[in-house]
Design an enzyme around this catalytic site. Structure first.
Site, PDB file in Angstrom:
ATOM      1  N   ASN A 138       0.806  -1.225   0.000  1.00 32.24           N
ATOM      2  CA  ASN A 138       0.000   0.000   0.000  1.00 32.24           C
ATOM      3  C   ASN A 138       0.843   1.281   0.000  1.00 32.24           C
ATOM      4  OD1 ASN A 138      -2.462   1.687   0.968  1.00 32.24           O
ATOM      5  ND2 ASN A 138      -0.982   1.924   2.634  1.00 32.24           N
ATOM      6  N   HIS A 139       2.134   1.194   0.392  1.00 33.27           N
ATOM      7  CA  HIS A 139       2.947   2.409   0.580  1.00 33.27           C
ATOM      8  C   HIS A 139       3.187   3.138  -0.749  1.00 33.27           C
ATOM      9  CE1 HIS A 139       5.727  -0.840  -0.497  1.00 33.27           C
ATOM     10  NE2 HIS A 139       6.406   0.107  -1.130  1.00 33.27           N
ATOM     11  N   LEU A 163     -10.359   9.250  -5.635  1.00 35.22           N
ATOM     12  CA  LEU A 163      -9.775  10.174  -4.651  1.00 35.22           C
ATOM     13  C   LEU A 163     -10.272   9.845  -3.240  1.00 35.22           C
ATOM     14  CD1 LEU A 163      -7.996  12.661  -4.238  1.00 35.22           C
ATOM     15  CD2 LEU A 163     -10.024  14.081  -4.603  1.00 35.22           C
ATOM     16  N   ILE A 164      -9.330   9.674  -2.303  1.00 29.63           N
ATOM     17  CA  ILE A 164      -9.632   9.283  -0.921  1.00 29.63           C
ATOM     18  C   ILE A 164      -9.137  10.400   0.011  1.00 29.63           C
ATOM     19  CG2 ILE A 164      -9.326   7.468   0.821  1.00 29.63           C
ATOM     20  CD1 ILE A 164     -10.678   6.483  -1.809  1.00 29.63           C
ATOM     21  N   TYR A 202       3.725   9.319 -10.860  1.00 28.20           N
ATOM     22  CA  TYR A 202       2.828   8.493 -10.027  1.00 28.20           C
ATOM     23  C   TYR A 202       1.969   7.585 -10.909  1.00 28.20           C
ATOM     24  CZ  TYR A 202      -1.158   7.473  -6.914  1.00 28.20           C
ATOM     25  OH  TYR A 202      -2.158   6.845  -6.191  1.00 28.20           O
TER      26      TYR A 202
END
Ligand code: NDP
Length: 282
Positions: free
Chosen positions: A113-114, A211-212, A177
């Site tokens: 997850n990083h 988007l979180i 990204y």
């Protein structure tokens, strides 16, 4: 009509896998979650703790990890340990997996997850940054997954990869990204085929998130993006359920799936919406 049919299909899938989820299956499960000192990873640690799992968490900041471990134990984790590590450092990758294997006696879930820090800005030609980010967001994932595979195989375990809508549908201002997330989707999509062909016990779940509302994301996009953000705790729970039910993919929130379709059906409309979701005045 296509959109309505897709929505119905997604809703059907969502109901089906949620109802298949057995929370008891996570009691005593051996879980390693990376990037778990804050954001979605931290929330995943708390959910696993509530389900009574045995957890190892990792990130760079020792002090924060210690606090998260204490909270996990108070929430009901059977065991909780932390190990500080930097995912840009190759020797840390095997060290983290070995630590988890030793402390927990094996692994049922490896949740990758990083992410390294990156700017939300026009591509400025900084190839060194793109290489560095690829190391953290991609190469560390494939090295850790490979290291954990024998134990996951033994335990009929799961690899859970936290990816992004950006990896399926490129967005502007985040080219390095986007590249790392596209690489993850490609690599783990290919590995999933290979494991199936080898009749492996290991499932791979690739999670596509919109988007979180994590602190990092909100501070980076402030004033730059016009999009709704969804709760980190709910995203975290959806990721965990997807892994536990061995589903190959998650789309959270659900309409991220529709975006992945519209980009092929109506590309010029999708391009328009994507470009106008960002505030940019040359
Ligand atoms: P955060 O920035 O909140 O958390 C990132 C985590 O990674 C932290 O625990 C951080 O801890 C750790 N980390 C950062 N750099 C390193 C490093 N070099 N070595 C080891 N650990 C590191 O991220 P989010 O919770 O927002 O995102 C989590 C995942 O969700 C990511 O994979 C992201 O791509 C994905 N996602 C998020 C979205 C969002 O809008 N938030 C949207 C789509 C996908 P520390 O700094 O202590 O090392």
């Amino acid at each position: 009509i296509k959109i309505i049919l897709s929505c119905t299909f997604v809703a059907f899938l969502a109901i089906r896998w949620t109802s298949n989820f057995d929370a008891e299956s996570l009691r005593g499960a051996k879980v390693l979650v990376t990037g778990s000192s804050k954001g979605i990873g931290e929330q995943m640690a708390y959910h696993y703790a509530r389900f009574g799992a045995k957890i190892v968490i990792t990130a760079r900041s020792k002090d924060t990890l210690q606090k998260v471990v204490e909270k996990c134990l108070s929430l009901g984790a059977q065991e909780a340990f932390y190990i500080a590590a930097d995912m840009s450092n190759e020797s840390d990758l095997d060290r983290v997996v070995d630590f988890a294997l030793k402390k927990l006696g094996g692994l049922d879930y490896l949740v990758l997850n990083h992410i390294g820090s990156t700017r939300v800005a026009m591509w400025d030609g900084d190839v060194e940054h793109a290489k560095w980010l690829m190391k953290i967001n991609f190469f560390s994932y494939i090295q850790m997954a490979w290291k954990a595979l024998p134990s996951l195989e033994k335990n009929k375990g799961s690899l859970v990869i936290v990816s992004s809508l950006a990896g399926k549908m490129p967005s502007p201002l985040t080219a390095p990204y986007v590249s790392t997330k596209s690489a993850l989707n490609g690599f783990f999509g290919s590995l999933r085929h290979e494991l199936a062909m080898k009749k492996s016990n290991v499932s791979i779940s690739v999670c596509t998130l919109g988007l979180i509302d994590t602190e990092t994301a909100m501070s980076k996009i402030k004033g730059k993006v016009n999009m709704p953000a969804y709760p980190a705790t709910e995203a975290a729970l959806n990721i965990i359920i997807t892994g536990a039910t061995r589903q190959p993919e998650l789309y959270y929130p659900w309409f991220t799936y529709i975006w992945t379709l519209t980009k092929d059906w109506i590309p010029s409309f999708t391009d328009y919406v994507v470009q106008h979701s960002f505030n940019y005045n040359p």
